[in-house]
Design an enzyme around this catalytic site. Structure first.
Site, PDB file in Angstrom:
ATOM      1  N   ASN A 247       0.785  -1.171  -0.019  1.00 49.16           N
ATOM      2  CA  ASN A 247       0.179  -0.031   0.000  1.00 49.16           C
ATOM      3  C   ASN A 247       0.771   1.081   0.080  1.00 49.16           C
ATOM      4  O   ASN A 247       1.943   1.325   0.522  1.00 49.16           O
ATOM      5  CB  ASN A 247      -0.884   0.028   1.076  1.00 49.16           C
ATOM      6  CG  ASN A 247      -0.586  -0.262   2.297  1.00 49.16           C
ATOM      7  OD1 ASN A 247       0.414  -1.051   2.581  1.00 49.16           O
ATOM      8  ND2 ASN A 247      -1.157   0.290   3.501  1.00 49.16           N
TER       9      ASN A 247
ATOM     10  N   GLU B 160       0.513   5.255   0.691  1.00 51.27           N
ATOM     11  CA  GLU B 160      -0.424   6.360   1.242  1.00 51.27           C
ATOM     12  C   GLU B 160       0.097   7.588   0.852  1.00 51.27           C
ATOM     13  O   GLU B 160       0.843   7.942   0.159  1.00 51.27           O
ATOM     14  CB  GLU B 160      -0.628   6.060   2.684  1.00 51.27           C
ATOM     15  CG  GLU B 160      -1.173   4.820   2.996  1.00 51.27           C
ATOM     16  CD  GLU B 160      -1.374   4.528   4.638  1.00 51.27           C
ATOM     17  OE1 GLU B 160      -0.978   5.381   5.463  1.00 51.27           O
ATOM     18  OE2 GLU B 160      -2.056   3.582   4.934  1.00 51.27           O
TER      19      GLU B 160
ATOM     20  N   CYS C 180      -4.424   0.582  -2.326  1.00 48.96           N
ATOM     21  CA  CYS C 180      -3.995  -0.546  -1.659  1.00 48.96           C
ATOM     22  C   CYS C 180      -3.017  -1.472  -2.306  1.00 48.96           C
ATOM     23  O   CYS C 180      -2.741  -1.403  -3.437  1.00 48.96           O
ATOM     24  CB  CYS C 180      -5.469  -1.389  -1.726  1.00 48.96           C
ATOM     25  SG  CYS C 180      -6.826  -0.704  -0.778  1.00 48.96           S
TER      26      CYS C 180
ATOM     27  N   GLU D  68      -2.884  -4.557  -3.036  1.00 51.71           N
ATOM     28  CA  GLU D  68      -3.714  -5.532  -3.886  1.00 51.71           C
ATOM     29  C   GLU D  68      -3.622  -4.863  -5.361  1.00 51.71           C
ATOM     30  O   GLU D  68      -3.250  -5.350  -6.408  1.00 51.71           O
ATOM     31  CB  GLU D  68      -4.970  -5.754  -3.704  1.00 51.71           C
ATOM     32  CG  GLU D  68      -5.231  -6.707  -2.312  1.00 51.71           C
ATOM     33  CD  GLU D  68      -5.333  -5.958  -1.163  1.00 51.71           C
ATOM     34  OE1 GLU D  68      -4.813  -4.920  -1.210  1.00 51.71           O
ATOM     35  OE2 GLU D  68      -6.172  -6.512  -0.338  1.00 51.71           O
TER      36      GLU D  68
ATOM     37  N   CYS E 114     -10.428  -4.921   0.114  1.00 50.62           N
ATOM     38  CA  CYS E 114     -11.650  -4.068   0.040  1.00 50.62           C
ATOM     39  C   CYS E 114     -12.297  -4.090  -1.054  1.00 50.62           C
ATOM     40  O   CYS E 114     -11.839  -4.765  -2.083  1.00 50.62           O
ATOM     41  CB  CYS E 114     -10.983  -2.572   0.073  1.00 50.62           C
ATOM     42  SG  CYS E 114     -10.362  -1.962  -1.349  1.00 50.62           S
TER      43      CYS E 114
ATOM     44  N   CYS F  52     -10.619  -3.366  -4.730  1.00 48.28           N
ATOM     45  CA  CYS F  52      -9.529  -4.378  -4.772  1.00 48.28           C
ATOM     46  C   CYS F  52     -10.313  -5.676  -5.396  1.00 48.28           C
ATOM     47  O   CYS F  52      -9.835  -6.337  -6.386  1.00 48.28           O
ATOM     48  CB  CYS F  52      -8.662  -4.875  -3.866  1.00 48.28           C
ATOM     49  SG  CYS F  52      -7.437  -3.393  -3.468  1.00 48.28           S
TER      50      CYS F  52
END
Ligand code: THU
Length: 162
Positions: A62, A64, A73, A75, A112, A115
């Protein structure tokens, strides 16, 4: 009126040593990827590793941002990187894990919704089922076959057909 019951199969393991060697290797790559995540805001380091049909493993984590929604994210970082570096090569499996010094992890992390939608896109594109391996170093591990198990009633490109 009728009721439709959906059945989802989840294989669960207490320890990584119970997994097939190929799954172990992929999950370890995801755990390694956690260490280089850029997650200063959540301190929730997620790593993902994608196994391609040609045997290559592409990992990501990830990323940010101070403008929170601009982050991405693990993934999606891994899948987009895999697709950009190896266009047209089907994805066979994805492993996802979390390491955090602030969050106590009881359950295997779970991707999530965005993803999941991206996993669905690549499954649909390549007409393959993605093996999804979820687990962190101190949690149990879950394996699911295909995005249908994580995102039933999936929206595919099919739905855009004119
Ligand atoms: N995160 C992922 O990398 N994957 C998920 O499926 C869920 C959440 C990241 C996003 C953010 O950087 C941090 O975890 C906390 O939400």
């Amino acid at each position: 009126m009728k009721t439709i019951d959906l059945h989802i199969k989840i294989e669960e393991f207490d320890n990584i040593s119970e997994l097939k060697v190929q799954d172990q290797e992929l999950l370890k790559k995801a755990w390694e990827a956690c260490d280089s995540a850029y997650a200063p805001y959540s301190r929730f380091n997620v790593g993902a590793a994608v196994l391609l049909e040609n045997g290559e493993i592409v990992s990501g984590n990830n990323q940010e941002n101070a403008a929170y929604p601009s982050g991405l994210c693990a993934e999606r970082v891994a899948m987009y990187y895999a697709s950009s570096q190896h266009p047209g090569v089907p994805m066979k499996a994805i492993a996802v894990g979390v390491k955090s010094d602030v969050v106590h992890l009881e359950d295997p992390g779970s991707p999530c919704g965005s993803c999941r939608q991206v996993m669905a896109e690549y499954e649909y594109l390549h007409k393959t089922k993605l093996r999804i391996i979820l687990g962190s170093p101190h949690t149990r591990i879950q394996i699911l076959e295909g995005i249908g198990s994580l995102l039933p009633l999936t929206f595919y490109a099919e739905g855009l057909k004119k």
